[in-house]
Design a protein around this motif. Structure first.
Motif, PDB file in Angstrom:
ATOM      1  N   GLN A 276       0.857  -1.184   0.000  1.00 18.04           N
ATOM      2  CA  GLN A 276       0.000   0.000   0.000  1.00 18.04           C
ATOM      3  C   GLN A 276       0.901   1.244   0.000  1.00 18.04           C
ATOM      4  O   GLN A 276       1.657   1.483   0.939  1.00 18.04           O
ATOM      5  N   HIS A 278       0.960   5.506  -0.880  1.00 14.83           N
ATOM      6  CA  HIS A 278       0.148   6.710  -1.086  1.00 14.83           C
ATOM      7  C   HIS A 278       1.072   7.915  -1.272  1.00 14.83           C
ATOM      8  O   HIS A 278       1.983   8.146  -0.465  1.00 14.83           O
ATOM      9  N   ASP A 307       9.381  -2.711   5.938  1.00  6.96           N
ATOM     10  CA  ASP A 307       7.963  -2.768   6.307  1.00  6.96           C
ATOM     11  C   ASP A 307       7.396  -4.144   5.989  1.00  6.96           C
ATOM     12  O   ASP A 307       7.125  -4.953   6.884  1.00  6.96           O
ATOM     13  N   SER A 315       1.132  -2.925   4.110  1.00  2.00           N
ATOM     14  CA  SER A 315       2.097  -1.861   4.433  1.00  2.00           C
ATOM     15  C   SER A 315       1.378  -0.520   4.558  1.00  2.00           C
ATOM     16  O   SER A 315       0.200  -0.398   4.208  1.00  2.00           O
ATOM     17  N   ASP A 316       2.111   0.462   5.000  1.00  2.00           N
ATOM     18  CA  ASP A 316       1.572   1.824   5.113  1.00  2.00           C
ATOM     19  C   ASP A 316       2.702   2.794   4.762  1.00  2.00           C
ATOM     20  O   ASP A 316       3.324   3.403   5.620  1.00  2.00           O
ATOM     21  N   GLN A 318       3.860   6.151   2.965  1.00  2.00           N
ATOM     22  CA  GLN A 318       3.275   7.436   2.603  1.00  2.00           C
ATOM     23  C   GLN A 318       4.380   8.372   2.095  1.00  2.00           C
ATOM     24  O   GLN A 318       5.456   8.467   2.684  1.00  2.00           O
ATOM     25  N   ASN A 334       7.107   5.032   6.737  1.00  2.00           N
ATOM     26  CA  ASN A 334       6.527   3.695   6.699  1.00  2.00           C
ATOM     27  C   ASN A 334       6.470   3.132   8.110  1.00  2.00           C
ATOM     28  O   ASN A 334       7.247   3.543   8.987  1.00  2.00           O
ATOM     29  N   SER A 335       5.554   2.200   8.325  1.00  2.13           N
ATOM     30  CA  SER A 335       5.425   1.589   9.648  1.00  2.13           C
ATOM     31  C   SER A 335       6.593   0.642   9.901  1.00  2.13           C
ATOM     32  O   SER A 335       7.174   0.075   8.975  1.00  2.13           O
ATOM     33  N   ARG A 377       7.254   4.406  13.504  1.00  4.61           N
ATOM     34  CA  ARG A 377       7.272   4.727  12.079  1.00  4.61           C
ATOM     35  C   ARG A 377       8.654   5.266  11.718  1.00  4.61           C
ATOM     36  O   ARG A 377       9.237   6.060  12.468  1.00  4.61           O
TER      37      ARG A 377
END
Length: 391
Positions: A276, A278, A307, A315-316, A318, A334-335, A377
């Motif tokens: 994922q 963004h 991640d 995932s996250d 950004q 990212n996390s 993060r």
């Protein structure tokens, strides 16, 4: 086998002939300027004397006064040539004020015997060798005239003027040598930086390719042939960009983001919907800003590896873009799921080290990459100037 000379003998001879002609042309021009300068000096001095005589009530003729001042100008010109040649032979004379004073004293001692020899020649080398008061009076007038031609103040002025010109030339030569040395140092520094940049690229490109191949190999091991074929096609596009970018020093953000999107599509074949990503805030103005090629991919790769490779969830990742009057700011986060990896992530990794080194060489102190971990993060803050020198 004897080496072939880079230029034929006729070419070297023609070059030397042109150089010799140029030297004599400059000398002739310099002599012409000096002659015209001394003529102007005599003309102006004669006008001044004529004006003084007119104010005193005399009615003189300009031409005899000009001829008299021409004699003086000729004597001064010859004196300046002698001083110039002496300075060229002994440059240490104008190296210090003490040497200048000492050199002036020697010059005056040399001129005094010349005046005495002039008197002796007129007194004793004539046909009649009889000393008389009339002849002595005539010689006194000759000495007075010669003293007028070569006055101490005139000689001192010429001496100091020639010394000032020599000092100016010496300073110009020193400045030219300093500028040449500085240019050589800058050229050497630029060459070294270019070699370092090439070395970094030679590290980055295989590193990127190996990671991309690992993604495809993972698909093959999963017996996912269709995605593996798509991955090979995607890898060919990525390699084409990487090879093209390796010949450039700068690319636009639009080109770099297209490469990042292609890279993410390749990775998505491996991770599927878990990947994922963004991106927010990227405007048309930002897309036209230039940056070094392959600048963002190591950061994206670092985020994916730390991640998705440490858990099985989505995932996250950004990516946030901001710009002001002078800089472009890129925030990537990212996390983090592995606390042990979180402690070493900001300071390790070939991609992050190479990115910092490339920023330093491309922008100097005007760019920065700061990494940190907050609230589980990982954050990467990238700042680059908008007005990069792309020459």
């Amino acid at each position: 086998m004897s080496a072939t000379p880079p230029f034929p003998a006729s070419h070297n001879a023609a070059t030397q002939s042109q150089s010799s002609i140029g030297v004599w042309r400059r000398r002739a021009m310099l002599a012409t300027v000096q002659i015209l300068g001394w003529i102007c000096f005599a003309a102006i001095a004669a006008l001044t004397s004529l004006n003084d005589d007119l104010r005193m009530g005399f009615d003189p003729d300009y031409w005899p006064i000009f001829v008299e001042w021409s004699y003086r100008a000729t004597a001064m010109a010859l004196t300046s040539i002698v001083i110039w040649l002496a300075f060229a032979r002994w440059p240490q004379v104008y190296a210090s004020a003490r040497n200048l004073v000492f050199g002036f004293a020697i010059l005056m001692l040399c001129l005094l015997p010349m005046q005495l020899l002039f008197v002796v020649k007129d007194l004793f080398l004539k046909q009649e060798l009889i000393m008389s008061w009339e002849a002595f009076g005539q010689q006194l007038s000759v000495i007075n005239r010669l003293a007028g031609l070569l006055q101490i103040t005139s000689i001192a002025a010429i001496y100091l003027a020639v010394a000032a010109i020599k000092l100016w030339q010496q300073n110009q030569e020193r400045r030219h040598r300093w500028e040449q040395e500085r240019a050589d140092v800058l050229a050497l520094k630029l060459e070294l930086e270019q070699q370092k940049m090439l070395a970094l690229r030679s590290q980055l490109e295989p590193h990127f390719m190996f990671n991309a191949l690992n993604a495809i190999s993972a698909l093959v091991m999963q017996d996912n042939r269709d995605n593996a074929l798509d991955g090979i096609n995607g890898l060919s596009e990525l390699l084409r960009y990487a090879l093209t970018a390796s010949e450039k020093n700068w690319v636009t953000i639009a080109e770099e983001m297209q490469f990042v999107e292609d890279y993410l599509q390749l990775q998505q074949l491996r991770y599927g919907k878990r990947l994922q990503f963004h991106s927010q805030g990227l405007s048309a103005e930002m897309r036209q800003i230039v940056c070094p090629p392959l600048l963002l991919q190591p950061l994206i790769e670092n985020a994916i590896r730390h991640d998705l490779d440490n858990h099985q969830d989505a995932s996250d990742i950004q990516l946030l873009w901001q710009v002001d009057e002078s800089n472009l700011y890129i925030y990537l986060s990212n996390s983090v799921h592995d606390e042990n990896a979180a402690q070493t992530m900001p300071s390790t990794g070939l991609g992050l080290r190479n990115t910092r080194a490339r920023l330093q060489m491309a922008y100097g102190e005007r760019a920065s990459l700061i990494t940190s971990i907050k609230e589980r993060r990982f954050h990467a803050h990238l700042c680059i100037p908008k007005d990069a020198q792309t020459d």
